[in-house]
Design a protein around this motif. Structure first.
Motif, PDB file in Angstrom:
ATOM      1  N   GLY A 107       0.770  -1.495   0.239  1.00  0.00           N
ATOM      2  CA  GLY A 107       0.064  -0.157   0.405  1.00  0.00           C
ATOM      3  C   GLY A 107       1.010   1.417  -0.167  1.00  0.00           C
ATOM      4  O   GLY A 107       0.312   2.571  -0.267  1.00  0.00           O
ATOM      5  N   HIS A 108       2.237   1.046   0.770  1.00  0.00           N
ATOM      6  CA  HIS A 108       3.062   2.160   0.940  1.00  0.00           C
ATOM      7  C   HIS A 108       3.503   2.559  -0.333  1.00  0.00           C
ATOM      8  O   HIS A 108       3.835   3.536  -0.692  1.00  0.00           O
ATOM      9  CB  HIS A 108       3.801   2.011   1.890  1.00  0.00           C
ATOM     10  N   ARG A 109       3.113   1.973  -1.445  1.00  0.00           N
ATOM     11  CA  ARG A 109       3.973   2.150  -2.750  1.00  0.00           C
ATOM     12  C   ARG A 109       2.763   2.511  -3.625  1.00  0.00           C
ATOM     13  O   ARG A 109       3.231   3.046  -4.674  1.00  0.00           O
ATOM     14  CB  ARG A 109       4.307   0.749  -3.708  1.00  0.00           C
ATOM     15  N   LEU A 110       1.738   1.616  -3.745  1.00  0.00           N
ATOM     16  CA  LEU A 110       0.368   2.340  -4.043  1.00  0.00           C
ATOM     17  C   LEU A 110       0.065   3.777  -3.651  1.00  0.00           C
ATOM     18  O   LEU A 110      -1.190   4.217  -4.875  1.00  0.00           O
ATOM     19  CB  LEU A 110      -1.151   1.300  -4.431  1.00  0.00           C
ATOM     20  N   PHE A 111       0.002   4.075  -3.084  1.00  0.00           N
ATOM     21  CA  PHE A 111      -0.784   5.457  -2.437  1.00  0.00           C
ATOM     22  C   PHE A 111       0.599   6.122  -1.633  1.00  0.00           C
ATOM     23  O   PHE A 111       1.063   6.651  -0.690  1.00  0.00           O
ATOM     24  CB  PHE A 111      -1.619   5.248  -0.875  1.00  0.00           C
ATOM     25  N   PRO A 112       1.622   6.468  -2.189  1.00  0.00           N
ATOM     26  CA  PRO A 112       3.218   7.180  -1.870  1.00  0.00           C
ATOM     27  C   PRO A 112       2.897   8.339  -0.486  1.00  0.00           C
ATOM     28  O   PRO A 112       3.205   8.754  -0.240  1.00  0.00           O
ATOM     29  CB  PRO A 112       4.003   7.281  -2.819  1.00  0.00           C
ATOM     30  N   GLN A 113       1.881   8.771  -0.948  1.00  0.00           N
ATOM     31  CA  GLN A 113       1.346  10.252   0.176  1.00  0.00           C
ATOM     32  C   GLN A 113       0.915   9.730   1.483  1.00  0.00           C
ATOM     33  O   GLN A 113       0.398  10.639   2.312  1.00  0.00           O
ATOM     34  CB  GLN A 113       0.802  11.296  -0.882  1.00  0.00           C
ATOM     35  N   ALA A 114       0.274   8.223   0.947  1.00  0.00           N
ATOM     36  CA  ALA A 114      -0.640   8.500   2.512  1.00  0.00           C
ATOM     37  C   ALA A 114       0.552   7.873   3.887  1.00  0.00           C
ATOM     38  O   ALA A 114       1.681   7.075   3.729  1.00  0.00           O
ATOM     39  CB  ALA A 114      -0.967   6.919   2.021  1.00  0.00           C
ATOM     40  N   ARG A 115       0.080   8.823   4.692  1.00  0.00           N
ATOM     41  CA  ARG A 115      -0.035   8.065   6.256  1.00  0.00           C
ATOM     42  C   ARG A 115       0.107   7.242   6.930  1.00  0.00           C
ATOM     43  O   ARG A 115       0.198   5.957   7.747  1.00  0.00           O
ATOM     44  CB  ARG A 115       0.476   9.614   7.158  1.00  0.00           C
ATOM     45  N   TYR A 116      -1.347   7.013   6.422  1.00  0.00           N
ATOM     46  CA  TYR A 116      -2.384   5.359   7.230  1.00  0.00           C
ATOM     47  C   TYR A 116      -2.805   4.568   6.274  1.00  0.00           C
ATOM     48  O   TYR A 116      -3.600   5.728   5.250  1.00  0.00           O
ATOM     49  CB  TYR A 116      -3.487   6.155   8.510  1.00  0.00           C
ATOM     50  N   SER A 117      -2.680   3.465   6.620  1.00  0.00           N
ATOM     51  CA  SER A 117      -4.077   2.173   6.022  1.00  0.00           C
ATOM     52  C   SER A 117      -3.851   1.586   6.174  1.00  0.00           C
ATOM     53  O   SER A 117      -3.541   1.305   8.247  1.00  0.00           O
ATOM     54  CB  SER A 117      -2.585   2.116   4.612  1.00  0.00           C
ATOM     55  N   ILE A 118      -5.418   0.854   5.726  1.00  0.00           N
ATOM     56  CA  ILE A 118      -6.027  -0.248   7.038  1.00  0.00           C
ATOM     57  C   ILE A 118      -7.031  -0.815   6.116  1.00  0.00           C
ATOM     58  O   ILE A 118      -7.424  -1.039   4.493  1.00  0.00           O
ATOM     59  CB  ILE A 118      -6.954   0.871   7.546  1.00  0.00           C
TER      60      ILE A 118
END
Length: 480
Positions: A308-319
């Motif tokens: 998920g950190h590669r798909l959402f490079p600007q995201a700080r948190y993911s669930i």
């Protein structure tokens, strides 16, 4: 009229002729033999019952007929219903048992509880609604652990990484490595677990020709996400369940993204679930992925699950939520309860049945989730690397269930997810087997919240898998 005197007293009693007749009658009644009280009550009761039967006989005939009609109506009402408003009545599932389970769990918001010290408590201690409305994302802080930066190996780094080696020499690793994953050698695998200030690791998206293509419009949307709840369904496997239980604040600050392939889109369109012109179905932004890199749909599903950190490079948190589940809690409240409150960077559910990776390996083979040969290759490597049979690492249960993953995108947690993904590609697709190894090998990752099974049950309504995913048939081989 006559008078009588008693004992010389001047008290007289007058008796008329009429009264004397009545007295005679009374004497006659006294001499009659009275019926027993019990018999009289019985006769009165029988008479009352007979009168009621004569009066209400039509109603008594009607009641059985009405009961039969109600029974038939309730039987019709128990037939499987739609799992959501967006799905048609033509939707078919494998069995009645599964449909009944789905219908009973869908849209449930009641808290899951357990007894602790004789007191029943909620499994997930989330903030009350009035506090959730004012909950904000904490300011970003500098990493306090050793790993400050992660560099992802790509095809452009090949000359630097392999020196004078040819590309064909790098393709001697397991066949599931391809132009999406890169061709990680055992030597590179060992070095990737070394915690340095700048970590160098394979982490998917190795080549532009590696697959997992997303449109520019979808990619631009994903760049805007700071907090994301994600799921995926490849191969037409599972349906899409709308999230529930969120606050207005979360609706404004959280992205909900579901990754589909063309097979899933076609399957859903046959049921009437069409993606809107705005690319949404309900709260979910639907991202269509083209050119999936693996023929094994389970491996394709690991990409949005672990990277998920590669798909959402600007995201700080993911669930992350598996497609078999409906997310039913406020995302910001979940982050506060499972990460911020315990100062954790990763929260994941404990395994409910087992604690040892070696016990899990036996269960995987027994349930035909992987072949004995590929499981043995993985365990042989893990034994060679020294993985103990401990059931707890750093005080945490070693085995994870992994259908819900809550995390902060820090350099260290991103590195861990890359290492975990590489193990899944190298060995079996059963990520429960490789999680304990990656956790044990990357010794610096300690602030993990391994929450109990009942907390996971409070986070989601579990539906079970609806249908088996179709394998990907493509000209792309496992080795490109």
């Amino acid at each position: 009229m006559s008078s009588s005197m008693f004992n010389g007293n001047s008290i007289s009693v007058s008796v008329s002729d009429d009264d004397s007749d009545e007295v005679g009658k009374m004497k006659v009644r006294v001499r009659r033999k009275r019926k027993k009280t019990g018999l009289r009550i019985r006769d009165n009761l029988i008479g009352w019952i007979v009168r009621k039967l004569l009066k209400w006989w039509m109603v008594l005939l009607f009641l059985p007929a009405a009961g039969l009609l109600l029974f038939e109506a309730s039987s019709i009402g128990r037939k499987p219903a739609l799992v959501s408003d967006s799905q048609l009545s033509t939707h078919k599932k494998p069995s009645f048992h599964l449909e009944r389970k789905t219908n009973s769990n869908l849209n449930r918001l009641d808290p899951t509880t357990r007894v602790i010290g004789g007191v029943r408590q909620s499994c997930l201690k989330i903030l009350p609604p009035e506090e959730l409305q004012h909950l904000d994302i904490p300011a970003a802080e500098e990493p306090t652990n050793l790993v400050k930066k992660v560099v992802y190996i790509s095809q452009n780094d090949l000359p630097y990484l392999v020196g004078n080696s040819t590309l064909s020499e790098q393709h001697k690793e397991p066949l599931r490595f391809n132009m999406f994953t890169g061709y990680q050698t055992l030597d590179q695998r060992g070095k990737s677990f070394e915690a340095n200030k700048t970590a160098l690791v394979h982490c998917g998206f190795y080549s532009e020709n590696g697959g997992f293509k997303i449109s520019d419009e979808d990619r631009a949307y994903m760049q805007t996400c700071k907090v994301v709840v994600s799921t995926c369904a490849f191969g037409g496997g599972d349906d899409l369940y709308q999230p529930i239980g969120m606050s207005e604040t979360s609706l404004q600050k959280v992205c909900y993204v579901a990754f589909w392939d063309e097979i899933t889109r076609s399957t859903q369109e046959l049921q009437g679930n069409r993606i809107g012109e705005n690319h949404f179905i309900g709260l979910w932004r639907i991202v269509i992925v083209r050119d999936l890199p693996f023929t094994d749909q389970r491996l394709n599903g690991k990409i949005p699950k672990m990277l998920g950190h590669r798909l959402f490079p600007q995201a700080r948190y993911s669930i992350w939520v598996d497609s078999k589940s409906q997310f039913r809690r406020d995302p910001l409240g979940v982050l506060e309860a499972l990460l911020w409150r315990s100062n954790s960077v990763l929260a994941i559910s404990e395994h409910g049945a087992r604690s040892s990776v070696y016990d899990e390996a036996k269960a995987v083979v027994k349930k035909h989730k992987a072949t004995p040969e590929e499981v043995e290759v993985q365990l042989m490597q893990y034994r060679q690397d020294g993985l103990p049979e401990d059931k707890r690492f750093n005080g945490k249960k070693a085995l994870a269930e992994a259908s819900v993953i809550v995390r902060e995108h820090t350099p260290l947690s991103n590195l861990f997810m890359c290492l975990w993904f590489n193990e899944v590609v190298r060995f079996t697709s059963r990520d429960q087997l490789s999680f304990p190894y990656a956790l044990w090998r990357l010794k610096v990752l300690k602030n993990i919240n391994m929450f109990p099974v009942c907390t996971r049950k409070d986070l989601v309504n579990s539906m079970g898998h609806i249908r088996k995913a179709k394998p990907l048939i493509t000209s792309r081989g496992a080795l490109v």
